[in-house]
Design an enzyme around this catalytic site. Structure first.
Site, mmCIF file in Angstrom:
data_model
loop_
_atom_site.group_PDB
_atom_site.id
_atom_site.type_symbol
_atom_site.label_atom_id
_atom_site.label_comp_id
_atom_site.label_asym_id
_atom_site.label_seq_id
_atom_site.Cartn_x
_atom_site.Cartn_y
_atom_site.Cartn_z
ATOM 1 N N ARG A 115 -8.993 24.669 -8.944
ATOM 2 C CA ARG A 115 -8.281 24.399 -7.701
ATOM 3 C C ARG A 115 -6.831 24.058 -8.019
ATOM 4 O O ARG A 115 -6.565 23.384 -9.029
ATOM 5 C CB ARG A 115 -8.899 23.192 -6.972
ATOM 6 C CG ARG A 115 -10.055 23.533 -6.079
ATOM 7 C CD ARG A 115 -9.582 24.217 -4.791
ATOM 8 N NE ARG A 115 -10.676 24.623 -3.925
ATOM 9 C CZ ARG A 115 -11.253 25.830 -3.893
ATOM 10 N NH1 ARG A 115 -10.862 26.778 -4.705
ATOM 11 N NH2 ARG A 115 -12.222 26.112 -3.043
ATOM 12 N N GLU B 247 -0.360 27.520 -3.076
ATOM 13 C CA GLU B 247 -0.885 28.861 -2.784
ATOM 14 C C GLU B 247 -0.501 29.257 -1.366
ATOM 15 O O GLU B 247 -0.530 28.386 -0.481
ATOM 16 C CB GLU B 247 -2.403 28.860 -2.946
ATOM 17 C CG GLU B 247 -2.806 28.956 -4.400
ATOM 18 C CD GLU B 247 -4.317 29.038 -4.596
ATOM 19 O OE1 GLU B 247 -4.995 29.670 -3.777
ATOM 20 O OE2 GLU B 247 -4.787 28.451 -5.575
ATOM 21 N N HIS C 149 -5.918 33.929 -7.140
ATOM 22 C CA HIS C 149 -7.159 33.277 -6.680
ATOM 23 C C HIS C 149 -8.264 34.319 -6.436
ATOM 24 O O HIS C 149 -8.777 34.460 -5.328
ATOM 25 C CB HIS C 149 -6.879 32.448 -5.407
ATOM 26 C CG HIS C 149 -7.906 31.361 -5.221
ATOM 27 N ND1 HIS C 149 -7.616 30.164 -4.631
ATOM 28 C CD2 HIS C 149 -9.219 31.287 -5.550
ATOM 29 C CE1 HIS C 149 -8.694 29.403 -4.606
ATOM 30 N NE2 HIS C 149 -9.684 30.076 -5.165
HETATM 31 P P1 NAD Z 1 -19.573 22.025 -9.231
HETATM 32 O O1 NAD Z 1 -19.586 21.018 -8.141
HETATM 33 O O2 NAD Z 1 -20.840 22.712 -9.603
HETATM 34 O O3 NAD Z 1 -18.938 21.408 -10.565
HETATM 35 C C1 NAD Z 1 -17.810 20.575 -10.568
HETATM 36 C C2 NAD Z 1 -18.042 19.542 -11.640
HETATM 37 O O4 NAD Z 1 -16.854 18.780 -11.788
HETATM 38 C C3 NAD Z 1 -19.172 18.562 -11.307
HETATM 39 O O5 NAD Z 1 -20.137 18.554 -12.344
HETATM 40 C C4 NAD Z 1 -18.452 17.214 -11.186
HETATM 41 O O6 NAD Z 1 -19.239 16.131 -11.630
HETATM 42 C C5 NAD Z 1 -17.258 17.445 -12.082
HETATM 43 N N1 NAD Z 1 -16.136 16.543 -11.841
HETATM 44 C C6 NAD Z 1 -15.668 16.048 -10.673
HETATM 45 N N2 NAD Z 1 -14.591 15.259 -10.879
HETATM 46 C C7 NAD Z 1 -14.386 15.263 -12.216
HETATM 47 C C8 NAD Z 1 -13.440 14.635 -13.054
HETATM 48 N N3 NAD Z 1 -12.485 13.858 -12.576
HETATM 49 N N4 NAD Z 1 -13.534 14.845 -14.382
HETATM 50 C C9 NAD Z 1 -14.500 15.646 -14.898
HETATM 51 N N5 NAD Z 1 -15.430 16.264 -14.149
HETATM 52 C C10 NAD Z 1 -15.367 16.078 -12.829
HETATM 53 O O7 NAD Z 1 -18.466 23.115 -8.781
HETATM 54 P P2 NAD Z 1 -18.303 24.602 -9.319
HETATM 55 O O8 NAD Z 1 -19.063 25.545 -8.446
HETATM 56 O O9 NAD Z 1 -18.533 24.617 -10.776
HETATM 57 O O10 NAD Z 1 -16.753 24.833 -9.002
HETATM 58 C C11 NAD Z 1 -15.744 24.232 -9.812
HETATM 59 C C12 NAD Z 1 -14.384 24.470 -9.200
HETATM 60 O O11 NAD Z 1 -14.090 25.874 -9.138
HETATM 61 C C13 NAD Z 1 -14.249 23.970 -7.755
HETATM 62 O O12 NAD Z 1 -12.980 23.378 -7.599
HETATM 63 C C14 NAD Z 1 -14.318 25.245 -6.930
HETATM 64 O O13 NAD Z 1 -13.661 25.091 -5.699
HETATM 65 C C15 NAD Z 1 -13.577 26.194 -7.851
HETATM 66 N N6 NAD Z 1 -13.823 27.616 -7.595
HETATM 67 C C16 NAD Z 1 -12.785 28.472 -7.805
HETATM 68 C C17 NAD Z 1 -12.973 29.827 -7.564
HETATM 69 C C18 NAD Z 1 -11.843 30.800 -7.786
HETATM 70 O O14 NAD Z 1 -11.802 31.812 -7.116
HETATM 71 N N7 NAD Z 1 -10.944 30.536 -8.723
HETATM 72 C C19 NAD Z 1 -14.209 30.320 -7.099
HETATM 73 C C20 NAD Z 1 -15.255 29.410 -6.935
HETATM 74 C C21 NAD Z 1 -15.041 28.054 -7.187
#
Ligand code: NAD
Length: 315
Positions: A242, A271, A289
């Site tokens: 993000r 963005e 993205h």
């Molecule tokens: P998820 O909820 O499965 O995993 C996120 C992890 O981050 C969790 O395990 C949580 O405990 C951990 N976390 C939260 N705060 C933290 C911190 N301060 N330090 C360390 N760990 C921390 O989510 P996901 O499905 O793996 O998605 C991860 C990210 O990717 C999200 O921000 C999502 O929006 C983003 N994403 C981006 C795209 C893209 O197109 N680039 C697509 C899908 C998801």
């Protein structure tokens, strides 16, 4: 039952819904006209473009379900919708592998200078060609290197699996506990259990050859000036999570000083308009993205969303 798939839906998802008797409109109604036109529908599905905020929810009391194709629900007032009795569903795991593979597209790009060589390849060859050959002569391999994964949820774990498959070592950090071995499925359906090393945050940032972020949006960047200064000189940093999770000005300084060798960014602070300095930086590989933007992920998203809608309305 009528569904408005306002940001589109994969044809497979549309077909599944239609076979189950739903009418699916994929017309893209502008945000300003939604409050008036949504009355004709029982459910709306969105990706990231359409916003479903409190005012829209209040304006259309007949709406029963909001579906988000993908993970982030930043564009939906989820708690408010649920407090009004609406179902809100999403498809969090469908795009994890696609995002993980994009991490490696950025990593391979960074270690072999693909982004920069694509920009600079001379049309006529000659001495410029040889200059570039020299400039890009010090590529490195990923095998045997350490990748530090910050945020070990769905995408962090998929990223770890790809890294382990490439023969990399994985250091993982998360605010919650997680398993230290992952099941890796190889060609032919063979599965092997592979180890992941838990690391404290400071240990991860100081020992990793590459760092990849997989956390949600936080109040402030997790990587800033202090964190960059603790990293190994020449580290590669990838952010497919993000915007706002990296201090972009600190990153630019770290790139210019050589502390960070390259950065691969799919997400930015502002963005859809990245900082000009990032756009032209020879050590930065940028994508707009597109982490979830593969045919396979979109098919999975459409299929999962359709099943969730069918299940909800058949109860
Ligand atoms: P998820 O909820 O499965 O995993 C996120 C992890 O981050 C969790 O395990 C949580 O405990 C951990 N976390 C939260 N705060 C933290 C911190 N301060 N330090 C360390 N760990 C921390 O989510 P996901 O499905 O793996 O998605 C991860 C990210 O990717 C999200 O921000 C999502 O929006 C983003 N994403 C981006 C795209 C893209 O197109 N680039 C697509 C899908 C998801």
């Amino acid at each position: 039952m009528k569904i408005l798939a306002n940001d589109g839906i994969d044809p497979i998802g549309k077909k599944l819904l239609e076979e189950a008797g739903f009418i699916v409109d994929t017309e893209n109604i502008p945000q300003a006209e939604l409050a008036e036109k949504l009355h004709a529908y029982d459910a709306i599905t969105v990706r990231s473009a359409t916003k479903v905020r409190k005012d829209l929810i209040d304006a259309v009391p007949s709406l029963k379900l909001i579906g988000r194709g993908g993970v982030g629900m930043d564009n939906i007032d989820v708690d408010y919708a649920r407090s009004k009795g609406l179902a809100v569903v999403n498809t969090p795991a469908s795009s994890s592998l696609s995002v993980a593979e994009l991490v490696f597209a950025h990593l391979f790009t960074g270690v072999r200078f693909l982004h920069d060589s694509n920009r600079k390849m001379p049309v006529t060859g000659g001495s410029k060609f040889n200059d570039l050959k020299k400039a890009y002569a010090k590529g490195i391999e990923l095998r045997g290197k350490k990748i530090g994964i910050i945020g070990f949820g769905r995408i962090g774990r998929e990223t770890a699996k790809v890294a382990l498959g490439l023969g990399m070592e994985v250091l993982a950090f998360d605010v919650y506990d997680f398993p230290t071995s992952l099941e890796l499925t190889l060609a032919g359906g063979i599965t092997v259990s592979v180890p992941v090393q838990k690391a404290a945050f400071d240990e991860l940032i100081s020992q990793s050859d590459f760092i990849s972020l997989h956390i949600p949006f936080l109040d402030k960047p997790i990587l800033g000036e202090e964190e960059f200064s603790k990293m190994k000189k020449g580290v590669g940093v990838v952010n497919c999570s993000r915007g706002g999770t990296i201090d972009e000005n600190a990153l630019l300084d770290a790139l210019d000083s050589g502390q960070v060798a390259f950065a691969g960014l799919d997400v930015f602070d502002n963005e859809p308009t990245p900082l000009g300095e990032l756009l032209i930086h020879p050590k930065v590989s940028l994508t707009p993205h597109i982490g979830a933007s593969t045919n396979e992920a979109q098919e999975r998203i459409g299929t999962e969303l359709a099943s969730l809608i069918i299940e909800f309305f058949s109860d």
